[in-house]
Design a protein around this motif. Structure first.
Motif, PDB file in Angstrom:
ATOM      1  N   ASN A 277       0.870  -1.290   0.092  1.00 20.36           N
ATOM      2  CA  ASN A 277      -0.108   0.077  -0.026  1.00 20.36           C
ATOM      3  C   ASN A 277       0.996   1.291   0.078  1.00 20.36           C
ATOM      4  O   ASN A 277       0.429   1.995  -0.730  1.00 20.36           O
ATOM      5  N   GLN A 278       1.890   1.506   0.840  1.00 16.80           N
ATOM      6  CA  GLN A 278       2.910   2.521   0.621  1.00 16.80           C
ATOM      7  C   GLN A 278       3.363   2.831  -0.559  1.00 16.80           C
ATOM      8  O   GLN A 278       3.548   3.712  -1.284  1.00 16.80           O
ATOM      9  N   ALA A 279       3.647   1.450  -1.286  1.00 19.29           N
ATOM     10  CA  ALA A 279       4.231   1.632  -2.786  1.00 19.29           C
ATOM     11  C   ALA A 279       3.167   2.199  -3.736  1.00 19.29           C
ATOM     12  O   ALA A 279       3.466   3.081  -4.508  1.00 19.29           O
ATOM     13  N   LEU A 280       1.992   1.692  -3.669  1.00 20.88           N
ATOM     14  CA  LEU A 280       1.027   2.172  -4.405  1.00 20.88           C
ATOM     15  C   LEU A 280       0.608   3.476  -4.189  1.00 20.88           C
ATOM     16  O   LEU A 280       0.427   4.274  -5.109  1.00 20.88           O
ATOM     17  N   ASN A 281       0.668   4.107  -2.774  1.00 21.68           N
ATOM     18  CA  ASN A 281       0.322   5.446  -2.612  1.00 21.68           C
ATOM     19  C   ASN A 281       1.364   6.254  -3.075  1.00 21.68           C
ATOM     20  O   ASN A 281       1.132   7.386  -3.264  1.00 21.68           O
ATOM     21  N   SER A 282       2.521   5.621  -3.137  1.00 17.57           N
ATOM     22  CA  SER A 282       3.745   6.578  -3.808  1.00 17.57           C
ATOM     23  C   SER A 282       3.572   6.621  -5.190  1.00 17.57           C
ATOM     24  O   SER A 282       4.583   7.158  -5.799  1.00 17.57           O
ATOM     25  N   GLY A 283       2.721   5.805  -6.055  1.00 21.37           N
ATOM     26  CA  GLY A 283       2.526   6.015  -7.466  1.00 21.37           C
ATOM     27  C   GLY A 283       2.942   4.695  -8.164  1.00 21.37           C
ATOM     28  O   GLY A 283       2.826   4.523  -9.556  1.00 21.37           O
ATOM     29  N   CYS A 284       3.148   3.639  -7.484  1.00 29.39           N
ATOM     30  CA  CYS A 284       3.548   2.308  -8.254  1.00 29.39           C
ATOM     31  C   CYS A 284       2.239   1.849  -8.605  1.00 29.39           C
ATOM     32  O   CYS A 284       1.185   1.951  -8.035  1.00 29.39           O
ATOM     33  N   ASP A 285       2.390   1.136  -9.905  1.00 27.23           N
ATOM     34  CA  ASP A 285       1.136   0.252 -10.441  1.00 27.23           C
ATOM     35  C   ASP A 285       1.356  -1.071 -10.068  1.00 27.23           C
ATOM     36  O   ASP A 285       2.222  -1.698  -9.582  1.00 27.23           O
ATOM     37  N   ILE A 286       0.038  -1.731 -10.129  1.00 30.55           N
ATOM     38  CA  ILE A 286       0.304  -3.382  -9.941  1.00 30.55           C
ATOM     39  C   ILE A 286      -0.659  -3.865 -10.872  1.00 30.55           C
ATOM     40  O   ILE A 286      -1.755  -3.507 -11.291  1.00 30.55           O
ATOM     41  N   LEU A 287      -0.262  -5.240 -11.489  1.00 31.11           N
ATOM     42  CA  LEU A 287      -1.100  -6.194 -12.247  1.00 31.11           C
ATOM     43  C   LEU A 287      -1.159  -7.255 -11.602  1.00 31.11           C
ATOM     44  O   LEU A 287      -0.325  -8.003 -11.265  1.00 31.11           O
ATOM     45  N   THR A 288      -2.302  -7.703 -11.239  1.00 28.61           N
ATOM     46  CA  THR A 288      -2.357  -8.899 -10.579  1.00 28.61           C
ATOM     47  C   THR A 288      -2.979 -10.119 -11.550  1.00 28.61           C
ATOM     48  O   THR A 288      -3.185  -9.689 -12.883  1.00 28.61           O
ATOM     49  N   THR A 289      -2.828 -11.392 -11.145  1.00 28.95           N
ATOM     50  CA  THR A 289      -2.943 -12.436 -11.854  1.00 28.95           C
ATOM     51  C   THR A 289      -1.991 -12.607 -12.912  1.00 28.95           C
ATOM     52  O   THR A 289      -2.133 -13.062 -14.008  1.00 28.95           O
ATOM     53  N   PHE A 290      -0.727 -11.815 -13.015  1.00 29.91           N
ATOM     54  CA  PHE A 290       0.391 -11.841 -13.975  1.00 29.91           C
ATOM     55  C   PHE A 290       1.208 -13.045 -13.605  1.00 29.91           C
ATOM     56  O   PHE A 290       2.431 -12.457 -12.945  1.00 29.91           O
ATOM     57  N   ASN A 291       0.863 -14.103 -14.139  1.00 31.36           N
ATOM     58  CA  ASN A 291       1.939 -15.186 -13.929  1.00 31.36           C
ATOM     59  C   ASN A 291       3.052 -15.329 -14.908  1.00 31.36           C
ATOM     60  O   ASN A 291       2.884 -15.460 -16.104  1.00 31.36           O
ATOM     61  N   VAL A 292       4.091 -14.666 -14.730  1.00 34.64           N
ATOM     62  CA  VAL A 292       5.299 -14.359 -15.692  1.00 34.64           C
ATOM     63  C   VAL A 292       5.796 -15.897 -16.188  1.00 34.64           C
ATOM     64  O   VAL A 292       6.240 -16.834 -15.529  1.00 34.64           O
ATOM     65  N   VAL A 293       5.840 -15.987 -17.438  1.00 31.94           N
ATOM     66  CA  VAL A 293       6.196 -17.228 -17.850  1.00 31.94           C
ATOM     67  C   VAL A 293       7.601 -17.093 -18.948  1.00 31.94           C
ATOM     68  O   VAL A 293       8.269 -17.923 -19.166  1.00 31.94           O
ATOM     69  N   ASP A 294       7.837 -15.728 -19.362  1.00 29.09           N
ATOM     70  CA  ASP A 294       8.970 -15.552 -20.107  1.00 29.09           C
ATOM     71  C   ASP A 294       9.590 -14.215 -19.810  1.00 29.09           C
ATOM     72  O   ASP A 294       8.899 -13.213 -19.647  1.00 29.09           O
ATOM     73  N   ILE A 295      10.709 -13.955 -19.810  1.00 31.34           N
ATOM     74  CA  ILE A 295      11.494 -12.643 -19.746  1.00 31.34           C
ATOM     75  C   ILE A 295      12.433 -12.553 -20.683  1.00 31.34           C
ATOM     76  O   ILE A 295      13.449 -13.577 -20.588  1.00 31.34           O
ATOM     77  N   LYS A 296      12.526 -11.667 -21.642  1.00 33.11           N
ATOM     78  CA  LYS A 296      13.679 -11.844 -22.735  1.00 33.11           C
ATOM     79  C   LYS A 296      14.073 -10.218 -22.720  1.00 33.11           C
ATOM     80  O   LYS A 296      13.317  -9.363 -22.766  1.00 33.11           O
ATOM     81  N   LYS A 297      15.301 -10.081 -23.315  1.00 32.05           N
ATOM     82  CA  LYS A 297      15.858  -8.679 -23.506  1.00 32.05           C
ATOM     83  C   LYS A 297      16.140  -8.419 -24.909  1.00 32.05           C
ATOM     84  O   LYS A 297      16.747  -9.381 -25.543  1.00 32.05           O
ATOM     85  N   LYS A 298      15.652  -7.329 -25.453  1.00 32.43           N
ATOM     86  CA  LYS A 298      15.621  -7.013 -26.905  1.00 32.43           C
ATOM     87  C   LYS A 298      16.018  -5.481 -26.819  1.00 32.43           C
ATOM     88  O   LYS A 298      15.162  -4.677 -26.488  1.00 32.43           O
ATOM     89  N   SER A 299      17.218  -5.422 -27.584  1.00 38.37           N
ATOM     90  CA  SER A 299      17.664  -3.915 -27.766  1.00 38.37           C
ATOM     91  C   SER A 299      17.634  -3.189 -26.294  1.00 38.37           C
ATOM     92  O   SER A 299      17.050  -2.114 -26.315  1.00 38.37           O
ATOM     93  N   ASN A 300      18.003  -3.691 -25.208  1.00 43.53           N
ATOM     94  CA  ASN A 300      18.048  -3.191 -23.733  1.00 43.53           C
ATOM     95  C   ASN A 300      16.912  -3.061 -23.384  1.00 43.53           C
ATOM     96  O   ASN A 300      16.895  -2.442 -22.398  1.00 43.53           O
ATOM     97  N   ILE A 301      15.889  -3.403 -23.822  1.00 39.86           N
ATOM     98  CA  ILE A 301      14.448  -3.470 -23.114  1.00 39.86           C
ATOM     99  C   ILE A 301      13.939  -4.923 -22.648  1.00 39.86           C
ATOM    100  O   ILE A 301      14.106  -5.727 -23.737  1.00 39.86           O
ATOM    101  N   TRP A 302      13.591  -5.142 -21.764  1.00 36.66           N
ATOM    102  CA  TRP A 302      12.940  -6.361 -21.223  1.00 36.66           C
ATOM    103  C   TRP A 302      11.519  -6.431 -21.614  1.00 36.66           C
ATOM    104  O   TRP A 302      10.670  -5.799 -21.468  1.00 36.66           O
ATOM    105  N   GLN A 303      11.175  -7.795 -22.219  1.00 34.00           N
ATOM    106  CA  GLN A 303      10.060  -7.974 -22.616  1.00 34.00           C
ATOM    107  C   GLN A 303       9.631  -9.204 -21.691  1.00 34.00           C
ATOM    108  O   GLN A 303       9.981 -10.050 -21.444  1.00 34.00           O
ATOM    109  N   ILE A 304       8.493  -8.767 -20.744  1.00 34.32           N
ATOM    110  CA  ILE A 304       8.002  -9.752 -19.983  1.00 34.32           C
ATOM    111  C   ILE A 304       6.519 -10.186 -20.407  1.00 34.32           C
ATOM    112  O   ILE A 304       5.651  -9.472 -20.630  1.00 34.32           O
TER     113      ILE A 304
END
Length: 376
Positions: A104-131
């Protein structure tokens, strides 16, 4: 697709800590959490009051009990009590309450959250991470913080963390009454658990019960047998505890905790104390230090994140290297360890100081190991 500054995989204590500090510095942060909400978390919930140093807001409002005494026992007898100093006591929290509060402290400071986001792949392309999530959702970020706990597959994927992961076998449970556990007192029982110990930490009107084994832990713990011996001494019937077993990733050597644009924190970074199973203090420490390094990196003030690994090695790893050595000797010869370690006049105070963050294993290890080894 908008590219954010930092994606944090996991919204527990370490991830939420990192998210709060990053969002507080106006970084565009999103927590990716596979669960909808935080269920009850059967965790010891013990942490040094010194963790307050990493937050500008007070943690005391969510603390269930301030521990001022630690009681040790061998097979429920031969008890020793140590008093903690008033400057840095030991706090007991409900883990779900702590995680929710920090989130809640993080969200109140401006952080976003995505729930039910079960990460299955993390790749890096041109210095940007695709999740990518299991349901196909995608996010792009300049940096990634891995904060999804002991079962995280990502350290191995990115060749981070210890070369060989070490797991403690644990049981964590909760009883909805206090029994005869003394007020402001934590209990550690060393005789009933092979290669480990049991503990009881008081909460407001409840008690957290735990068991951990740290050597030769390929087999499951005889939980029922241990609880039948341990709980009656605390005024409980073994049937009253509700909990579960799990594998907890523990510290197993100095290692790299970051690559370019990616960092490990908390249990995913294998930071848990290999002797006393303390995991919350290093989780919060790593969240804070990861955020600090990322802020400099995102602002272009440094061109790599290696300072994070070096800081964690210095501030935590150096002590854990000695904690691991103590663990290997103590749990192989636990009765001797209890007699020469715990029952030694200065020992309970030293353990209390380690729990409260006033001392490190490095401060006491050489004397302790020498004493134990030469008595065997």
């Amino acid at each position: 697709m908008t590219i954010i500054d930092v994606a944090i995989i996991g919204g527990g204590a370490s991830g939420a800590t990192a998210a709060f500090h990053l969002a507080s510095k106006s970084k565009n942060v999103c927590i990716l959490e596979k669960n909808i909400s935080s269920p009850e978390k059967s965790c010891g919930g013990g942490m040094s009051a010194a963790v307050q140093n990493w937050f500008p807001f007070k943690l005391l409002p969510i603390v269930d009990e301030v521990i001022t005494k630690v009681e040790f026992s061998w097979c429920n007898t031969d008890k020793v009590i140590a008093k903690l100093s008033g400057s840095s006591p030991f706090w007991i929290v409900k883990r779900e309450k702590l995680d929710s509060y920090l989130l809640n402290q993080a969200l109140n400071s401006g952080c976003d959250i995505l729930t039910t986001f079960n990460v299955v792949d993390i790749k890096k392309k041109s210095n940007i991470w695709q999740i990518t999530a299991l349901d196909g959702r995608q996010l792009e970020a300049k940096a990634v913080v891995i904060a999804d706990g002991s079962q995280s597959p990502w350290p191995k994927t990115f060749n981070l963390g210890p070369n060989q992961q070490k797991f403690a076998s644990t049981f964590s449970g909760r009883i909805s009454k206090r029994g005869n556990l003394r007020s402001e007192t934590a209990r550690f029982e060393f005789g009933l658990v092979k290669n480990g110990f049991a503990w009881a930490f008081p909460l407001n009107n409840e008690v957290n019960i735990g068991i951990g084994t740290f050597l030769g832990n390929k087999n499951s713990i005889p939980v029922n047998e241990i609880l039948k011996s341990f709980l009656p001494d605390l005024g409980f019937d073994p049937s009253e505890v509700i909990g579960h077993e799990k594998k907890l990733r523990v510290w197993n050597g100095q290692c790299k905790l970051n690559a370019e644009g990616i960092l490990l924190v908390g249990d995913a970074a294998s930071l848990c104390d290999p002797f006393l199973a303390e995991g919350l203090r290093p989780a919060l420490m790593s969240g804070f230090e990861a955020a600090k390094s990322l802020i400099y990196w995102l602002d272009g003030e440094v061109n790599c994140l290696d300072t994070y690994t070096k800081t964690m090695q210095k501030n935590w790893g150096n002590s854990m290297a000695w904690g691991k050595r103590i663990s290997q000797v103590f749990y192989r010869f636990p009765k001797v360890g209890y007699q020469l370690g715990i029952k030694r006049p200065t020992a309970p105070k030293r353990i209390a100081q380690i729990l409260s963050g006033e001392m490190s294993y490095e401060d006491i290890a050489k004397r302790v190991i020498k004493r134990l080894v030469f008595q065997n």
